[in-house]
Scaffold this active site. Structure first.
Site, PDB file in Angstrom:
ATOM      1  N   LYS A 178       0.899  -1.175   0.000  1.00  0.00           N
ATOM      2  CA  LYS A 178       0.000   0.000   0.000  1.00  0.00           C
ATOM      3  C   LYS A 178       0.927   1.212   0.000  1.00  0.00           C
ATOM      4  CE  LYS A 178      -1.632   2.995   2.204  1.00  0.00           C
ATOM      5  NZ  LYS A 178      -1.209   4.401   1.965  1.00  0.00           N
ATOM      6  N   GLU A 252       9.623   1.037  10.755  1.00  0.00           N
ATOM      7  CA  GLU A 252      10.752   1.942  10.465  1.00  0.00           C
ATOM      8  C   GLU A 252      10.182   3.347  10.568  1.00  0.00           C
ATOM      9  OE1 GLU A 252      13.880   1.209   9.746  1.00  0.00           O
ATOM     10  OE2 GLU A 252      13.604  -0.960   9.726  1.00  0.00           O
ATOM     11  N   CYS A 286      14.472  10.285   6.887  1.00  0.00           N
ATOM     12  CA  CYS A 286      14.349   9.853   8.288  1.00  0.00           C
ATOM     13  C   CYS A 286      15.692   9.917   8.997  1.00  0.00           C
ATOM     14  CB  CYS A 286      13.775   8.446   8.337  1.00  0.00           C
ATOM     15  SG  CYS A 286      14.709   7.267   7.361  1.00  0.00           S
ATOM     16  N   GLU A 386      10.435  15.780  14.946  1.00  0.00           N
ATOM     17  CA  GLU A 386      10.931  15.614  13.575  1.00  0.00           C
ATOM     18  C   GLU A 386      10.283  16.665  12.665  1.00  0.00           C
ATOM     19  OE1 GLU A 386       9.603  12.185  11.276  1.00  0.00           O
ATOM     20  OE2 GLU A 386      11.683  11.773  10.767  1.00  0.00           O
TER      21      GLU A 386
END
Ligand code: NAD
Length: 481
Positions: A178, A252, A286, A386
């Site tokens: 997906k 992750e 990331c 973040e």
């Protein structure tokens, strides 16, 4: 020319019309204008894909084939991928605004290299666990986990799909991908290649959809494992859903990695290294080293060196190889990063370069000003959360012990780096960092070593033989000999 319109989803190995009628508009981050569209997968599409994957797993030879036979279509996929790498790179530049210099390195050819690394890993993998010295007569086999749902983000779309799809297929699983709605074209281009590689019916599905399709996949009782890459917020939610039905899950997630500059570091070279390690993919990475920790005694010099590097950054059309920083993927992401820049200013940090507003010369598109913040404290939101854009925080430390404490004082634990003239000492510092990956004088993931994080940066690891293990169960057969 790249393909920009798709009318069908790739379900169980064939192209099928979605059960829904909505389409995902594909917009250029550079202009903000729509240039393509793909189907938005709905729950019924997910159900069809899971049913096909279940049939292939439970009722065909696929999971029981010798791994040498199973990797044949994966090898064909690699050959096809190699011939279409340029096309893949162009697609990712167009759909998510990845700067050309980075896209050429990572978004197509990097993904092909990852695919190849899993084929190599399969060759040397212990498919049967060697017997122990206890000579119990037990045989320990490794078997595929089952039906895998892979849910992926937009920033490095192929680099997050391939390390789920390839090891899962090699292990003997069946897979439903997906893909993220912000980057759907690369996923459907991959589906074209998978189609050409001729996997058995039901083994692979590629769906383009939003959170609702992801939710359906996570909650579906026919899915044995969810492999997710994305934000820690969504990852936590997915882990809870998987926990409720005891489905396997690997995550992750996000990061807020620290680059520790030591007393002996060459600041000019460090600034050049951080140009890559902190700002790759316009900071939408990331593993971006988004906190720079530097000794109090060298604080001013470090800020100066970074300010010089920032002042030289060319911002603009990602298609132009001369631009280091492109637009952000979407208006939502642009607003989010701009908000963080405002938050940093309100918290008392100093934008030495950049700041609020759009960069000069960008009337349209989802651009932000690359921003270097000095006078940052690790307790500020801009140092803890973040941001996922070209924004860097410089934080002073007293001594190395203090540097390690600040680096570890984060909810995340994905990556980090140490910058020093003494590599061996850098290695000693790395041993104290609570993160899954650390670079010395740079940051470049190695396709053979585990990729993933501690704490809120995730659970499990991808890449190499350890990544392959994530798609296998153990079975002990007693009295086998
Ligand atoms: P996101 O969490 O918003 O979405 C990721 C994927 O999950 C998308 O496909 C999305 O449609 C789907 N999704 C959203 N809500 C869902 C739900 N409730 N149930 C199931 N699926 C759902 O993340 P994003 O904005 O696409 O990507 C950016 C994030 O990804 C950043 O936090 C970044 O750090 C992280 N990331 C991590 C790695 C890594 O390897 N650790 C790599 C790349 C990106």
């Amino acid at each position: 020319m790249i393909r920009t319109e798709y009318d069908q989803l790739f379900i169980g190995g064939s192209w099928e019309v979605s059960a829904g009628s909505e389409r995902i508009p594909v917009c250029s981050p550079h202009t903000g204008r729509q240039f393509g569209a793909v189907p938005l997968a709905v729950a019924a599409d997910v159900d069809r894909a899971v049913a096909a994957a279940r049939r292939a797993f439970d009722g065909s030879d696929w999971p029981r084939l010798d791994h040498q036979q199973r990797i044949e279509p994966v090898r064909r996929l690699l050959d096809i991928y190699r011939t279409r790498v340029t096309e893949m790179t162009e697609v990712v530049i167009a759909e998510m605004g990845s700067p050309r210099w980075f896209a050429e390195m990572a978004q197509g050819s990097g993904a092909a290299a990852l695919l190849e690394s899993f084929l190599d890993a399969a060759d040397s993998f212990d498919w049967i666990v060697p017997p122990t010295a206890h000579n119990t007569g037990t045989s320990v086999r490794r078997e595929p986990i089952g039906v895998v749902g892979a849910i992926t983000p937009w920033n490095v779309p192929q680099l997050t799909i391939i390390p789920k799809l390839a090891p899962a297929l090699i292990a003997g699983c069946t897979v439903i991908v997906k893909a993220a709605p912000e980057a759907p074209l690369d996923a459907l281009l991959l589906a074209e290649m998978i189609d050409e590689a001729r996997f058995p019916p039901g083994v692979v599905s590629i769906l383009t959809g939003g959170p609702a399709a992801g939710e359906r996949l996570v909650q579906h009782p026919g899915v044995d494992k969810i492999a997710f890459t994305g934000s820690s917020e969504v990852g936590g939610h997915i882990a809870a859903e998987c926990g409720a039905r005891l489905a396997r899950c690997s995550l992750e997630l996000g990061g807020k990695s620290a680059a520790i500059v030591l007393e002996d570091a060459d600041l000019e070279r460090t600034a050049l290294g951080l140009k890559f390690a902190s700002l790759l993919n316009s900071g939408q990475a990331c593993v971006a080293q988004s906190r720079v920790l530097t000794p109090e005694s060298r604080y001013v010099d470090t800020v100066d060196a970074l300010a010089e590097m920032f002042s030289d950054l060319s911002v603009g059309d990602p298609d132009d190889a001369g631009n280091y920083i492109g637009p952000l993927v979407s208006e939502r992401q642009q607003q989010r990063v701009m908000e963080y820049i405002d938050i940093g200013i309100a918290e008392g940090a100093e934008p030495v370069v950049g700041g609020a507003g759009r960069p000069d010369g960008t009337a349209a598109g989802w651009y932000v000003r690359p921003t270097l913040f000095a006078d940052v404290e690790n307790s500020m939101r801009i140092a803890r959360e973040e941001i996922f854009g070209p924004v860097l925080c410089v934080i002073p430390y007293r001594d190395e012990r203090d540097a390690i404490e600040i680096a570890n004082d984060s909810p995340f634990g994905l990556a980090g780096s140490v910058w020093t003239a003494d590599r061996a000492h850098g290695r000693e510092i790395a041993d104290h960092l609570r993160t899954g990956m650390v670079g010395i004088n740079g940051f470049g993931p190695d396709l053979w070593s585990p990729f993933g994080g501690y704490k809120q940066s995730g659970i499990g690891r991808e890449y190499g033989p350890i990544g392959l293990s994530g798609y296998l169960e153990y079975k002990s057969i007693y009295g086998a000999s």
